[in-house]
Enzyme design. Structure first.
Site, PDB file in Angstrom:
ATOM      1  N   CYS A  17     -41.096  34.998   1.072  1.00 17.26           N
ATOM      2  CA  CYS A  17     -40.636  33.554   1.039  1.00 17.26           C
ATOM      3  C   CYS A  17     -39.952  33.592   2.225  1.00 17.26           C
ATOM      4  CB  CYS A  17     -39.990  33.319  -0.210  1.00 17.26           C
ATOM      5  SG  CYS A  17     -38.811  34.511  -0.527  1.00 17.26           S
ATOM      6  N   HIS A  19     -35.679  42.508  -3.771  1.00 20.16           N
ATOM      7  CA  HIS A  19     -36.233  43.807  -4.972  1.00 20.16           C
ATOM      8  C   HIS A  19     -37.612  44.257  -4.505  1.00 20.16           C
ATOM      9  CE1 HIS A  19     -33.264  42.123  -8.277  1.00 20.16           C
ATOM     10  NE2 HIS A  19     -32.793  42.952  -7.588  1.00 20.16           N
ATOM     11  N   HIS A  35     -29.703  37.548  -3.189  1.00 21.63           N
ATOM     12  CA  HIS A  35     -29.700  37.055  -4.537  1.00 21.63           C
ATOM     13  C   HIS A  35     -28.246  36.264  -4.872  1.00 21.63           C
ATOM     14  CE1 HIS A  35     -32.049  40.912  -4.750  1.00 21.63           C
ATOM     15  NE2 HIS A  35     -33.012  39.960  -5.455  1.00 21.63           N
ATOM     16  N   HIS A  66     -29.275  39.748 -14.219  1.00 22.92           N
ATOM     17  CA  HIS A  66     -30.155  39.679 -12.943  1.00 22.92           C
ATOM     18  C   HIS A  66     -29.113  39.129 -11.888  1.00 22.92           C
ATOM     19  CE1 HIS A  66     -32.608  37.889  -9.661  1.00 22.92           C
ATOM     20  NE2 HIS A  66     -33.561  38.549 -10.051  1.00 22.92           N
ATOM     21  N   GLU A  96     -28.754  37.501  -9.553  1.00 27.81           N
ATOM     22  CA  GLU A  96     -28.648  36.093  -9.136  1.00 27.81           C
ATOM     23  C   GLU A  96     -27.707  35.255 -10.249  1.00 27.81           C
ATOM     24  OE1 GLU A  96     -32.263  33.698  -8.120  1.00 27.81           O
ATOM     25  OE2 GLU A  96     -31.252  31.746  -8.982  1.00 27.81           O
ATOM     26  N   SER A 131     -37.857  39.350 -10.740  1.00 28.44           N
ATOM     27  CA  SER A 131     -38.080  38.216 -11.643  1.00 28.44           C
ATOM     28  C   SER A 131     -39.389  37.586 -11.204  1.00 28.44           C
ATOM     29  CB  SER A 131     -36.770  37.559 -11.751  1.00 28.44           C
ATOM     30  OG  SER A 131     -37.015  36.283 -12.518  1.00 28.44           O
ATOM     31  N   ASN A 132     -39.469  37.253  -9.871  1.00 30.33           N
ATOM     32  CA  ASN A 132     -40.567  36.319  -9.724  1.00 30.33           C
ATOM     33  C   ASN A 132     -41.782  36.981  -9.796  1.00 30.33           C
ATOM     34  OD1 ASN A 132     -41.736  36.591  -6.680  1.00 30.33           O
ATOM     35  ND2 ASN A 132     -39.712  37.270  -6.486  1.00 30.33           N
ATOM     36  N   SER A 171     -40.894  39.283  -2.652  1.00 33.92           N
ATOM     37  CA  SER A 171     -40.310  40.368  -1.900  1.00 33.92           C
ATOM     38  C   SER A 171     -41.248  41.334  -1.580  1.00 33.92           C
ATOM     39  CB  SER A 171     -38.936  40.891  -2.717  1.00 33.92           C
ATOM     40  OG  SER A 171     -39.391  40.873  -3.988  1.00 33.92           O
TER      41      SER A 171
END
Ligand code: SF4
Length: 317
Positions: free
Chosen positions: A20, A49, A82, A132, A134, A232-233, A275
């Site tokens: 992204c 990550h 993050h 996490h 973030e 996470s994503n 990522s």
């Protein structure tokens, strides 16, 4: 002698996938910092990550550490995409370290919202995953005690806030769109005066990648997501496929996928977390081609064009 025919395998490749704008910017920051200031450049926490990305940057001269006190004096340090608690840049400045902040601008936007809400006297309910980076970074934008973590609908149902008429909520950028909507509904039902952001803070890249997996999952016998177990994503992409009733597997690199698992699979979906570089998608396709006669089809649900500016110090003169 003719070689035995390989079984056919159709690949549906989700798009958008992989890097992204925030990840792209963070990697560029480390690379440009090495170019500009020379190696080693220290990076606090994995910049993004993904082990492949981290190892590639290590090879170029980046040194990854978990805490600032592992950074020697006189070097440049980069903060990961993050985001970091406010105390981290403050400590770096105190030590006279020069630092570059690779926090994704979409995470920084949530940080500023948190500050504004607390300044206006609201207590923030933050929807996210405990531990996490973030979440740690966002909690660290406001004084202790001003934010409560909500991980599940059950948390939202059980919450007994001291001042229920003075709440606001924010969300982590890389959550499941569907789970977050369900949690937001509980919060808005239980606390009708809660200040809600115009939309949740789940970023464009996270929602686009989840929609792209939704678009292919039904047509696939299995979906493989390339991403790290702490991304996470990427984990959310596996969940999205599974919720569509399709078996899904998270892998970091092509060799992690046991090709024997694909017996009986006619159509395989491929997706990649924000990522994961495209190179790893091509590596997987090549790996599959060793055993199968593959046909590839990309299924694009939307086109991404967003890019983020580099920090001023690294912009071309
Ligand atoms: S996933 Fe979203 S919030 Fe995270 S770095 Fe990418 S664009 Fe930014």
């Amino acid at each position: 002698m003719t070689s035995p025919q390989k079984p056919a395998l159709e690949l549906l490749i989700a798009a958008p996938r992989g890097f992204c704008a925030g990840v792209d910017r963070a990697i560029q920051i480390v690379e440009l910092a090495i170019e500009r200031y020379g190696a080693p450049v220290y990076v606090r926490h994995e910049i993004v990550h993904n082990k492949f990305v981290v190892d590639s940057l290590k090879a170029k001269g980046a040194v990854f550490v978990e805490e600032l006190d592992q950074v020697p004096d006189g070097v440049t340090v980069v903060f990961s995409a993050h985001g970091v608690p406010k105390v981290v840049p403050a400590k770096a400045a105190e030590r006279g370290l020069s630092y570059l902040d690779a926090t994704c601008p979409l995470v920084s936007k949530v940080h500023r919202q948190a500050e504004r809400l607390v300044a206006s006297g609201r207590h923030i309910l933050f929807v996210g995953h405990a531990g996490h980076p973030e979440v740690i970074g966002t909690f660290g934008q406001v004084p202790d005690g001003n934010m409560t973590l909500i991980e599940t609908e059950a948390d939202a149902e059980a919450l007994m806030p001291a001042d229920p008429d003075n709440l606001a909520f924010l969300t982590q950028t890389t959550l499941s769109v569907d789970d977050t909507a369900a949690i937001m509904n509980v919060l808005m039902r239980r606390f009708p005066t809660i200040v809600a952001p115009k939309a949740d803070d789940i970023c464009y890249a996270t929602s686009n990648r989840q929609n792209a997996v939704k678009a292919i999952a039904n047509a696939c016998d299995m979906v493989v997501v390339i991403g790290a177990p702490n991304s996470s994503n990427s984990l959310r992409l596996v969940e999205v496929a599974e919720r569509e009733g399709t078996t899904a597997k998270l892998i970091q690199r092509a060799p992690d996928l046991d090709l024997d698992l694909l017996a009986g699979v006619g159509t395989l979906g491929i997706a990649a977390g924000a990522s994961a570089p495209e190179l790893l998608v091509r590596e997987l396709v090549d790996h599959l081609a060793t055993k199968f006669e593959i046909t590839e089809r990309e299924v694009e649900t939307t086109r991404e064009t967003l890019t983020f500016k580099l920090p001023r110090e690294l912009q071309a003169a």
